[in-house]
Design a protein around this motif. Structure first.
Motif, PDB file in Angstrom:
ATOM      1  N   TRP A 228     -72.622  44.092  -8.000  1.00  0.00           N
ATOM      2  CA  TRP A 228     -72.819  43.147  -9.102  1.00  0.00           C
ATOM      3  C   TRP A 228     -71.537  42.374  -9.376  1.00  0.00           C
ATOM      4  N   ALA A 229     -70.401  43.078  -9.393  1.00  0.00           N
ATOM      5  CA  ALA A 229     -69.127  42.398  -9.632  1.00  0.00           C
ATOM      6  C   ALA A 229     -68.891  41.301  -8.599  1.00  0.00           C
ATOM      7  N   LYS A 230     -69.291  41.554  -7.371  1.00  0.00           N
ATOM      8  CA  LYS A 230     -69.033  40.594  -6.297  1.00  0.00           C
ATOM      9  C   LYS A 230     -69.839  39.319  -6.466  1.00  0.00           C
ATOM     10  N   THR A 231     -70.911  39.349  -7.267  1.00  0.00           N
ATOM     11  CA  THR A 231     -71.684  38.122  -7.524  1.00  0.00           C
ATOM     12  C   THR A 231     -70.992  37.236  -8.552  1.00  0.00           C
ATOM     13  N   GLY A 232     -69.997  37.782  -9.256  1.00  0.00           N
ATOM     14  CA  GLY A 232     -69.317  37.021 -10.297  1.00  0.00           C
ATOM     15  C   GLY A 232     -68.031  36.388  -9.808  1.00  0.00           C
ATOM     16  N   CYS A 233     -67.405  35.643 -10.692  1.00  0.00           N
ATOM     17  CA  CYS A 233     -66.114  35.005 -10.416  1.00  0.00           C
ATOM     18  C   CYS A 233     -65.031  35.656 -11.282  1.00  0.00           C
ATOM     19  N   ILE A 234     -63.877  35.873 -10.717  1.00  0.00           N
ATOM     20  CA  ILE A 234     -62.763  36.435 -11.469  1.00  0.00           C
ATOM     21  C   ILE A 234     -62.157  35.343 -12.347  1.00  0.00           C
ATOM     22  N   HIS A 235     -62.019  35.624 -13.621  1.00  0.00           N
ATOM     23  CA  HIS A 235     -61.352  34.705 -14.548  1.00  0.00           C
ATOM     24  C   HIS A 235     -59.951  35.264 -14.811  1.00  0.00           C
ATOM     25  N   PHE A 236     -58.969  34.607 -14.218  1.00  0.00           N
ATOM     26  CA  PHE A 236     -57.609  35.131 -14.297  1.00  0.00           C
ATOM     27  C   PHE A 236     -57.026  35.014 -15.705  1.00  0.00           C
ATOM     28  N   ASP A 237     -57.535  34.064 -16.497  1.00  0.00           N
ATOM     29  CA  ASP A 237     -57.088  33.989 -17.887  1.00  0.00           C
ATOM     30  C   ASP A 237     -57.544  35.219 -18.669  1.00  0.00           C
ATOM     31  N   TYR A 275     -67.793  34.216 -21.356  1.00  0.00           N
ATOM     32  CA  TYR A 275     -67.905  34.320 -19.907  1.00  0.00           C
ATOM     33  C   TYR A 275     -69.289  34.871 -19.516  1.00  0.00           C
ATOM     34  N   ALA A 276     -69.723  34.500 -18.325  1.00  0.00           N
ATOM     35  CA  ALA A 276     -70.945  35.106 -17.780  1.00  0.00           C
ATOM     36  C   ALA A 276     -70.712  36.601 -17.598  1.00  0.00           C
ATOM     37  N   VAL A 277     -71.757  37.384 -17.834  1.00  0.00           N
ATOM     38  CA  VAL A 277     -71.562  38.834 -17.819  1.00  0.00           C
ATOM     39  C   VAL A 277     -71.109  39.340 -16.451  1.00  0.00           C
ATOM     40  N   GLU A 278     -71.598  38.722 -15.368  1.00  0.00           N
ATOM     41  CA  GLU A 278     -71.172  39.151 -14.038  1.00  0.00           C
ATOM     42  C   GLU A 278     -69.714  38.752 -13.770  1.00  0.00           C
ATOM     43  N   ASP A 279     -69.265  37.664 -14.422  1.00  0.00           N
ATOM     44  CA  ASP A 279     -67.862  37.266 -14.282  1.00  0.00           C
ATOM     45  C   ASP A 279     -66.940  38.258 -14.986  1.00  0.00           C
ATOM     46  N   VAL A 280     -67.389  38.785 -16.108  1.00  0.00           N
ATOM     47  CA  VAL A 280     -66.605  39.824 -16.788  1.00  0.00           C
ATOM     48  C   VAL A 280     -66.491  41.042 -15.881  1.00  0.00           C
ATOM     49  N   GLN A 281     -67.603  41.422 -15.222  1.00  0.00           N
ATOM     50  CA  GLN A 281     -67.569  42.583 -14.327  1.00  0.00           C
ATOM     51  C   GLN A 281     -66.587  42.344 -13.176  1.00  0.00           C
ATOM     52  N   ALA A 282     -66.619  41.148 -12.602  1.00  0.00           N
ATOM     53  CA  ALA A 282     -65.683  40.819 -11.522  1.00  0.00           C
ATOM     54  C   ALA A 282     -64.241  40.876 -12.014  1.00  0.00           C
ATOM     55  N   SER A 283     -64.012  40.381 -13.218  1.00  0.00           N
ATOM     56  CA  SER A 283     -62.658  40.352 -13.778  1.00  0.00           C
ATOM     57  C   SER A 283     -62.165  41.756 -14.102  1.00  0.00           C
TER      58      SER A 283
END
Length: 382
Positions: A228-237, A275-283
């Motif tokens: 699931w994390a891999k479907t998201g984008c990492i938000h470096f901020d 943030y999108a929930v999957e982006d939080v998981q990726a981050s």
């Protein structure tokens, strides 16, 4: 005499058997390992895993939540219930083998950490899973409550496994770091030079935030393989906001727990609804990886190899991020003879042996204790 006992008696002259029990900060279940710790030997004979029922998981989350409001009745009942579950896991493990309880020297039980507070006016750490129940229901001498003696000696009470890591993974040819990724991630630095001190400390969240976030949004207990994390984008901020937490910059010795790093902490640090929930998981996955890598780079820049154990090794995306951000080789402990799911449980079997042999189990250079001490209480059987 039964065939089982005949076989066991023949084997016992060559074996020194211990069982290690571990239920980590991921709150997923109980690991039990049967290991031969004969002199100059360490061989895993069998392994058992008992997943926690959803109701047990729920109650443990309640007990270990920040500012938890629980009754003494609920606390006491869970202490006993877990002790019985630990005993059940041991008995199930023995049923798989040709050994009886009388063949086992001792059980080493870590217990389930529900609170860890090593820095207050009256420092303490709290693990439950009543060892009286374990000893009584297995008829095996049990060693437990390892962490509080180190705290009594002025230490953090954690991590305790670095002494074991040094015993089994040290190399005179290279500096290695052993990284255990459970709910909380911890690192052991093993310098190649024999006169250099072993270091060890908790780096911060391992799986705890990943598990809690996916539980809230997808109702899964964990993010299998980090898919699931891999479907998201990492938000470096977002990651930088979380990394501003003082704990990450604090020098060792230091230790923490799931009572500290939780969704309450996450939401106090940032506005997750941006943030999108999957982006939080990726981050959050990146946060675990980068805080491990930066901690190693800060305290042990000469590291040649990182060996990973614990549940996090099965998160393929997390392992990918570790490989991308570490400045050295990253491998599983399986490549060096120990299954990554077994390392922590074996460590507490080893610590039980240390205790019974009146040998110290902590490292003051790791925990900050004033001295090395014999750990744990012994619960014998008649």
């Amino acid at each position: 005499m039964s065939d089982k006992n005949e076989h066991g008696n023949k084997m016992m002259s060559n074996l020194e058997l211990y069982i290690g029990l571990m239920s980590g900060t991921s709150l997923d279940g109980i690991d039990a390992v049967l290991v031969d710790l004969s002199e100059d030997k360490m061989e895993v004979i069998d392994f058992e895993y008992l997943p926690f029922a959803s109701e047990i998981q729920h109650q443990l989350h309640q007990l270990s939540a920040p500012n938890a409001q629980v009754t003494l009745q609920a606390f006491g009942e869970m202490d006993t219930a877990l002790g019985c579950l630990f005993a059940d896991t041991v008995n199930a493990l023995l049923c798989k083998t040709n050994f009886a309880a009388s063949h086992i020297k001792a059980i080493g039980s870590h217990g389930q950490t529900v609170y860890h507070s090593p820095l207050g006016q009256f420092p303490f750490t709290l693990q439950i899973g009543d060892p009286n129940c374990i000893a009584q229901h297995t008829r095996i001498t049990t060693v437990a409550d390892f962490r509080r003696r180190d705290i009594a000696a002025g230490g953090q009470g954690a991590p305790l496994v670095p002494a074991f890591h040094h015993a089994v993974f040290h190399s005179i040819n290279e500096t290695r770091c052993i990284v255990n990724i459970g709910g909380i991630a911890n690192v052991t630095v093993l310098p190649a030079e024999s006169d250099s001190a072993v270091m060890g400390f908790d780096t911060g969240p391992g799986n705890v935030l990943l598990n809690q976030w996916i539980k809230r949004h997808l109702h899964h207990d964990y993010d299998a393989q980090g898919a699931w994390a891999k479907t998201g984008c990492i938000h470096f901020d977002l990651v930088e906001k979380l990394k501003s937490e003082f704990y990450f910059q604090a020098p060792p010795p230091k230790s923490t727990g799931v009572d500290y790093f939780s969704l309450n902490w996450l939401e106090a640090k940032c506005e997750t609804n941006r943030y999108a929930v999957e982006d939080v998981q990726a981050s959050l996955t990146y946060l675990t990886a980068i805080t491990i890598c930066e901690a190693i780079a800060r305290v042990a820049p000469q590291t040649s190899r990182i060996l990973v154990c614990g549940g996090g090794v099965h998160n393929h995306y997390l392992m990918q991020l570790l490989n991308e951000n570490a400045h050295c080789v990253v491998q599983s402990t399986a490549d060096f003879g120990l299954h990554p799911d077994h390392v922590e449980a074996i460590a507490f079997a080893w610590l039980a042996k240390q205790t019974l042999n009146q040998k110290t189990g902590n490292l003051q250079t790791v925990t900050g204790a004033r001295c090395n001490v014999i750990l744990g209480g012994i619960y014998p059987v008649s």
